[in-house]
Design an enzyme around this catalytic site. Sequence first.
Site, PDB file in Angstrom:
ATOM      1  N   LYS A  68       0.847  -1.203   0.000  1.00  0.00           N
ATOM      2  CA  LYS A  68       0.000   0.000   0.000  1.00  0.00           C
ATOM      3  C   LYS A  68       0.884   1.256   0.000  1.00  0.00           C
ATOM      4  O   LYS A  68       0.675   2.177  -0.794  1.00  0.00           O
ATOM      5  CB  LYS A  68      -0.944  -0.008   1.221  1.00  0.00           C
ATOM      6  CG  LYS A  68      -1.903  -1.207   1.202  1.00  0.00           C
ATOM      7  CD  LYS A  68      -2.875  -1.197   2.366  1.00  0.00           C
ATOM      8  CE  LYS A  68      -2.225  -1.425   3.723  1.00  0.00           C
ATOM      9  NZ  LYS A  68      -1.538  -2.733   3.838  1.00  0.00           N
ATOM     10  N   THR A  69       1.863   1.286   0.897  1.00  0.00           N
ATOM     11  CA  THR A  69       2.758   2.449   0.967  1.00  0.00           C
ATOM     12  C   THR A  69       3.578   2.567  -0.314  1.00  0.00           C
ATOM     13  O   THR A  69       3.850   3.677  -0.792  1.00  0.00           O
ATOM     14  CB  THR A  69       3.691   2.327   2.192  1.00  0.00           C
ATOM     15  OG1 THR A  69       2.880   2.116   3.342  1.00  0.00           O
ATOM     16  CG2 THR A  69       4.534   3.573   2.390  1.00  0.00           C
ATOM     17  N   ASP A 113      -1.830   6.877   6.106  1.00  0.00           N
ATOM     18  CA  ASP A 113      -1.764   5.459   6.423  1.00  0.00           C
ATOM     19  C   ASP A 113      -2.706   5.199   7.600  1.00  0.00           C
ATOM     20  O   ASP A 113      -2.973   6.107   8.387  1.00  0.00           O
ATOM     21  CB  ASP A 113      -0.317   5.111   6.802  1.00  0.00           C
ATOM     22  CG  ASP A 113      -0.045   3.624   6.667  1.00  0.00           C
ATOM     23  OD1 ASP A 113      -0.929   2.886   6.185  1.00  0.00           O
ATOM     24  OD2 ASP A 113       1.049   3.199   7.052  1.00  0.00           O
ATOM     25  N   THR A 162      -5.688  -1.441   6.865  1.00  0.00           N
ATOM     26  CA  THR A 162      -5.726  -2.899   7.002  1.00  0.00           C
ATOM     27  C   THR A 162      -7.135  -3.340   7.393  1.00  0.00           C
ATOM     28  O   THR A 162      -7.422  -4.522   7.467  1.00  0.00           O
ATOM     29  CB  THR A 162      -4.751  -3.356   8.110  1.00  0.00           C
ATOM     30  OG1 THR A 162      -4.975  -2.535   9.251  1.00  0.00           O
ATOM     31  CG2 THR A 162      -3.309  -3.202   7.671  1.00  0.00           C
ATOM     32  N   ARG A 221       6.935  -7.747   2.161  1.00  0.00           N
ATOM     33  CA  ARG A 221       7.769  -7.259   3.268  1.00  0.00           C
ATOM     34  C   ARG A 221       8.467  -8.419   3.962  1.00  0.00           C
ATOM     35  O   ARG A 221       9.658  -8.353   4.256  1.00  0.00           O
ATOM     36  CB  ARG A 221       6.942  -6.463   4.280  1.00  0.00           C
ATOM     37  CG  ARG A 221       7.800  -6.023   5.484  1.00  0.00           C
ATOM     38  CD  ARG A 221       7.041  -5.223   6.497  1.00  0.00           C
ATOM     39  NE  ARG A 221       6.696  -3.923   5.962  1.00  0.00           N
ATOM     40  CZ  ARG A 221       5.523  -3.338   6.137  1.00  0.00           C
ATOM     41  NH1 ARG A 221       4.587  -3.939   6.833  1.00  0.00           N
ATOM     42  NH2 ARG A 221       5.277  -2.158   5.613  1.00  0.00           N
TER      43      ARG A 221
HETATM   44  P1  ADP Z   1       2.074  -1.783   3.297  1.00  0.00           P
HETATM   45  O1  ADP Z   1       2.082  -0.297   3.178  1.00  0.00           O
HETATM   46  O2  ADP Z   1       0.932  -2.440   2.569  1.00  0.00           O
HETATM   47  O3  ADP Z   1       2.190  -2.271   4.724  1.00  0.00           O
HETATM   48  P2  ADP Z   1       4.624  -1.593   1.942  1.00  0.00           P
HETATM   49  O4  ADP Z   1       4.243  -0.836   0.713  1.00  0.00           O
HETATM   50  O5  ADP Z   1       5.338  -0.815   3.015  1.00  0.00           O
HETATM   51  O6  ADP Z   1       3.372  -2.354   2.553  1.00  0.00           O
HETATM   52  O7  ADP Z   1       5.516  -2.827   1.443  1.00  0.00           O
HETATM   53  C1  ADP Z   1       6.496  -3.423   2.257  1.00  0.00           C
HETATM   54  C2  ADP Z   1       7.763  -3.709   1.459  1.00  0.00           C
HETATM   55  O8  ADP Z   1       7.487  -4.757   0.535  1.00  0.00           O
HETATM   56  C3  ADP Z   1       8.252  -2.547   0.608  1.00  0.00           C
HETATM   57  O9  ADP Z   1       9.248  -1.809   1.271  1.00  0.00           O
HETATM   58  C4  ADP Z   1       8.836  -3.197  -0.611  1.00  0.00           C
HETATM   59  O10 ADP Z   1      10.192  -3.477  -0.400  1.00  0.00           O
HETATM   60  C5  ADP Z   1       8.087  -4.491  -0.723  1.00  0.00           C
HETATM   61  N1  ADP Z   1       7.013  -4.456  -1.735  1.00  0.00           N
HETATM   62  C6  ADP Z   1       5.700  -4.224  -1.531  1.00  0.00           C
HETATM   63  N2  ADP Z   1       4.992  -4.340  -2.659  1.00  0.00           N
HETATM   64  C7  ADP Z   1       5.863  -4.654  -3.628  1.00  0.00           C
HETATM   65  C8  ADP Z   1       5.730  -4.941  -5.030  1.00  0.00           C
HETATM   66  N3  ADP Z   1       4.541  -4.911  -5.638  1.00  0.00           N
HETATM   67  N4  ADP Z   1       6.853  -5.238  -5.722  1.00  0.00           N
HETATM   68  C9  ADP Z   1       8.051  -5.286  -5.109  1.00  0.00           C
HETATM   69  N5  ADP Z   1       8.236  -5.055  -3.784  1.00  0.00           N
HETATM   70  C10 ADP Z   1       7.172  -4.745  -3.045  1.00  0.00           C
END
Ligand code: ADP
Length: 341
Positions: A68-69, A113, A162, A221
């Site tokens: 998401k981030t 977030d 989430t 992650r």
């Molecule tokens: P969320 O915000 O959903 O908790 P993040 O966007 O922070 O998740 O993702 C966590 C980590 O996973 C990121 O720092 C990145 O390294 C990796 N990641 C997430 N999505 C992808 C993707 N589609 N392709 C490659 N790496 C990804």
Amino acid sequence: MSSYREPTIRGDDEPPAAEDRALRPTRMADMVGQREVYERLMIAVDAARKRGDVLGHILLDGPPGLGKTTFATCIPRELGTTLQIASGAALAAPKDLLPYLSNAAEGSVLFIDEIHRLPIAVEEFLYPAMEDFRIDITLGEGVAARTINMPLRPFTLIGATTRPGLISKPMRDRFQVREHLDYYSPEDLAEIIRRSAVKLELPMDDATADEIARRSRGTPRLANNRLRWVRDYSTSRAAGSLDLAIARTALEMQGIDILGLDGFDRRYLETIQRVFGGGPVGIEAIAHTMSSAPDTLEDDVEPFLLRCELVIRTPRGRRLTARGEEHLSGLSPGPGPGRLF
Ligand code: ADP
């Protein structure tokens, strides 16, 4: 794009750890998996860019660590605009939101977030900001109180959560685009691991990448975390060499099993089995027994276990499935091809 500036990190948000930043894709094109979501977001971004319009507000939901981030940081780069990052938990009152809204440049992105954690007063303050790009500020009190309208520069709000079920309907309706991120296939995770290994300058064969992917709980992650651990293990115990056997030993040493569950996940399953006779049991009771928070279990632990059908949710609480029992007894054959995803 040259006009892109690094995200402004404001408020109490923790900037991501340097290594996390190093592995996070910086452009949409570098993102792996989530193809349908990716395509739809790309179309929205491309159309806004071509028309010179402000991109509509976007709500992203899904379990932690699924990107998401990453989407929220890549989108402004594609648009060539700036990004501000805030967290729903840190926005306690409308005034906390004011600096973000008044700083937002035309067409820029504001990422909130954990948007489900916004208090209702802040949420209501956001409605006119999202809909008409204005905010209503009340001055004075009682009969002398009056409301003034302050116009804002049009911006794009990207919300991440989430817990989509906790977002109120009026809030949800104000997002033009709503996307759900689901767990990644082992193939997509293996690709993410291969790309991260290149960034970390770690030589890796496909069998090793596949093994780490299978044990990553469907989550990029965790895939990156597992990869870093395997790298540490290789440096410390294997003179820098790495193969399938070394990766397996490293992951088993961390208690990560064949489905990718860690000790905490298994403790959750064991609590239902041993303390509550397999269930059904309420989440509060499980959380108390584990000295954990119900929210942590609901957000971080349960979604993947439900997805793997190791537990089910019934109206009377959580129940361990036959597959869950099997997994705990060590008989689990692991996910067969195409069985989970
Ligand atoms: P969320 O915000 O959903 O908790 P993040 O966007 O922070 O998740 O993702 C966590 C980590 O996973 C990121 O720092 C990145 O390294 C990796 N990641 C997430 N999505 C992808 C993707 N589609 N392709 C490659 N790496 C990804």
